[in-house]
Motif scaffolding. Structure first.
Motif, short mmCIF file in Angstrom:
data_model
loop_
_atom_site.label_atom_id
_atom_site.label_comp_id
_atom_site.label_asym_id
_atom_site.label_seq_id
_atom_site.Cartn_x
_atom_site.Cartn_y
_atom_site.Cartn_z
N ARG A 29 0.79 -1.22 0.00
CA ARG A 29 0.00 0.00 0.00
C ARG A 29 0.82 1.27 0.00
NH1 ARG A 29 -3.61 -0.34 5.14
NH2 ARG A 29 -3.20 1.87 5.23
N VAL A 69 -7.41 1.94 7.48
CA VAL A 69 -6.59 2.50 8.54
C VAL A 69 -7.32 2.25 9.84
CG1 VAL A 69 -5.50 4.56 9.45
CG2 VAL A 69 -5.68 4.26 6.99
N VAL A 123 -10.32 4.48 4.38
CA VAL A 123 -10.06 5.85 3.95
C VAL A 123 -10.09 5.85 2.43
CG1 VAL A 123 -8.33 7.67 3.84
CG2 VAL A 123 -8.63 6.37 5.96
N ASN A 125 -3.74 19.46 -0.16
CA ASN A 125 -3.03 18.34 0.48
C ASN A 125 -4.00 17.23 0.82
OD1 ASN A 125 -1.15 20.83 2.11
ND2 ASN A 125 -0.34 19.43 0.58
N SER A 145 -1.08 12.03 -5.35
CA SER A 145 -0.01 11.04 -5.34
C SER A 145 -0.57 9.63 -5.49
CB SER A 145 0.80 11.13 -4.05
OG SER A 145 1.38 12.41 -3.94
N GLU A 190 5.06 16.42 -8.09
CA GLU A 190 5.72 17.59 -7.51
C GLU A 190 7.19 17.71 -7.89
OE1 GLU A 190 4.61 18.63 -3.58
OE2 GLU A 190 2.97 17.18 -3.51
#
Ligand SMILES: Nc1ncnc2c1ncn2[C@@H]1O[C@H](COP(=O)(O)OP(=O)(O)OP(=O)(O)O)[C@@H](O)[C@H]1O
Ligand SMILES: [Mg+2]
Lengths: 261, 265
Positions: A257, B13, B18, B40, B45, B163
């Motif tokens: 992950r 999590v 999530v 953010n 990503s 980035e």
């Protein structure tokens, strides 16, 4: 495989750029290996047989098992660093390359300093064979058992590595992570289990792969009285374990992950 | 070149899911230069990781050059170059030159092509002074150039950067930008980057995607983005406005066409 060899060659050259530490590590490895042999020698100085086997026979069993284990350790032992790669995020970098992840982990920061053990085992094996005078009708089993042993050790490391992917998902691991708990509890297997895994890796080939075909090579009866055909099973066992390992590694990678940044 | 069809990714999590990315669909054609914005934790990503085969989507399907990265990871790796601005994919202990050698072996780039490409990149990005320096000793800007070079040595048709201008000084930033622009116009390489620097978007990207709470909140040209706020607002104001009115995570996804400020190219 070709890529793997080229990779370890590049790492070896890189390591050789610091000649002092490189030589020290290699010498260190050889000394440790030499001590092992000395221990066997001393034991046999006082007793002439061990469990009904005389010195050359024990040296043969020790040498062939040691060779399997140490060659696997030399070539693929780095695979147990997988948890470090998962933690540090460097595993992401491996997944973007067009090469299998197991090969990359195994080749990463390769140093040949563990070659000492393999060399030592090979010498022990050679000395034993010189004294044993095994006929060709039984000697063909020797390379088979060594290769099977290498495959089995490697498979067990791959299985251990695959488990690391699951362990990073385990709830107590996640807790330790999120609550900033002690790092020791984070990756239990990698911290406490590495030696255990290594132990199993050493014992398992010895018990099931080295022992049985070893009896065939030595033309001895099985002290435990197990069936004769077990002696030819090691390649099949190796192949089966390798398949399981490949499957486990793949599903481990699928569960990976990454990290949250 | 890149096709995302309702991709989603969730993480467990502490027993709860999530949703980092949900129901994200977009298409990037060959030769495009696309910038990806978002606050953010928006899921940028994570999206990049799904495109590059690092993470498998938990729902939906993505293809790069017609290949599914989660099934054909190594085949996709040959088509794509990846740069993570936050974290190097080079080897800490090795000099840059050796890192490039390893990359050459991993991608099986032939020696002659490799030399040519490395010489060209060394020239363009000014790597000459630090080719012999271990990666751990490089400054951020030097390391970024090294990473960009490593990502392009196998001459991929798509370059994905997460980035790439983070932490660079003004000069480095404009050099990296100029390099990426030339790569896109001269070689026709498709580029997808994420950034928090609106300068990257204004100077480089013909198309902008805005990801928010894992969903596509805007997809269109820079002009269209500006036009979502009436008046003479600066691009900063427009983006801040979009971030602030971002929907709460649990509201249903806005459907294209229903919500006036959302434009689709
Ligand atoms: N490995 C992971 N495990 C758990 N949660 C994760 C993981 N990776 C990402 N997330 C969560 O997914 C969400 C999206 O993260 P992501 O890194 O994609 O955001 P981002 O848009 O890149 O943000 P930034 O601009 O800060 O880089 C965040 O809420 C993050 O906490
Ligand atoms: Mg990010």
């Amino acid at each position: 495989m070709r890529v793997y060899l080229l990779l370890i060659w590049t790492w070896t050259r890189a390591a050789a750029r610091y000649p002092a530490s490189f030589t020290l590590m290699t010498i260190g490895g050889c000394v440790a290996a030499g001590l092992d042999v000395a221990v066997i020698w001393i034991i046999f100085h006082n007793t002439t047989t061990l469990g009904g086997f005389d010195l050359p026979e024990v040296m043969f069993l020790y040498g062939s098992a040691g060779l399997s284990f140490s060659v696997a350790d030399l070539l693929f032992g780095n695979a147990d660093r997988i948890s470090q790669h998962i933690k540090a995020g460097t595993f992401d970098g491996m997944l973007i390359r067009p090469v299998g992840t197991f090969v990359q982990v195994a080749a990463d920061r390769f140093t040949p300093h563990r070659a000492g053990r393999a060399l030592q085992a090979a010498v022990v094996l050679a000395v034993a064979l010189a004294r044993l005078d095994v006929p060709a009708t039984r000697a063909w089993m020797i390379p088979v058992m060594v290769v099977s042993g290498i495959v089995i050790s490697t498979s067990i490391w791959a299985l251990g590595g695959a488990a690391q992917f699951l362990l990073t998902d385990a709830p107590e691991v996640a807790n330790a992570f999120t609550y900033g708990g002690a790092t020791l509890t984070q990756y239990p297997l990698s911290v406490y289990g590495a030696d255990l895994v290594r132990g199993v890796t050493y014992v398992l080939p010895l018990a099931f792969v080295n022992w049985q075909p070893g009896l065939f090579v030595l033309d001895r009866d099985d002290p435990l009285g197990l069936p004769y055909w077990l002696r030819f099973l090691s390649p099949a066992a190796a192949a089966a374990l390798a398949l399981v390992a490949v499957y486990a590694w793949r599903s481990g990678v699928r569960r990976y992950r990454s990290t949250g940044s | 070149m890149i096709d995302a069809d309702r991709i989603g990714r969730s993480f467990r999590v502490r027993g709860r899911a999530v949703h980092a990315v949900r129901d994200l669909s977009f298409h990037v054609g060959a030769g495009e230069f696309v910038g990806c914005l978002g606050p953010n934790g928006a899921g940028k990503s994570t999206t990049i990781k799904m495109l590059t085969g690092i993470l498998a989507p938990t729902s939906g399907r993505v293809t790069v050059a017609g290949l599914d990265p989660s099934r054909r990871r190594t085949a996709v790796a040959r088509e794509i170059g990846v740069v993570f601005g936050q974290r190097t994919t080079l080897w800490w202990d090795l000099p840059l030159r050796d890192s490039f050698q390893l990359v050459r072996l991993l991608y099986k780039v032939d020696r002659v092509r490799f030399r040519e490409r490395l010489d060209e990149m060394t020239d363009r990005l000014g790597l000459g002074d630090f080719l012999g320096t271990p990666v751990r000793q490089l400054s951020l800007g030097q390391r970024m150039r090294g990473d960009i070079t490593a990502a392009l040595l196998h001459d991929p048709s798509v370059l994905v950067l997460d980035e790439p201008t983070i932490g660079l000084d003004i000069v480095s930033k404009s050099e990296v930008r100029a390099f990426l622009r030339e790569l896109n116009t001269e070689r026709g390489t498709t580029v997808l980057l994420t950034t928090h620097d609106l300068g990257d978007i204004e100077r480089l990207c013909r198309r902008v995607m805005l990801i928010d709470h894992g969903r596509l909140a805007f997809d269109g040209t820079v002009e269209e983005l500006r036009a979502t706020v009436p008046g003479e607002a600066s691009i900063e104001d427009v983006v801040a406005h979009l971030y602030l009115r971002s929907p709460a995570p649990r509201t249903p996804p806005p459907r294209p066409g229903e919500d006036p400020p959302i434009a689709t190219a």
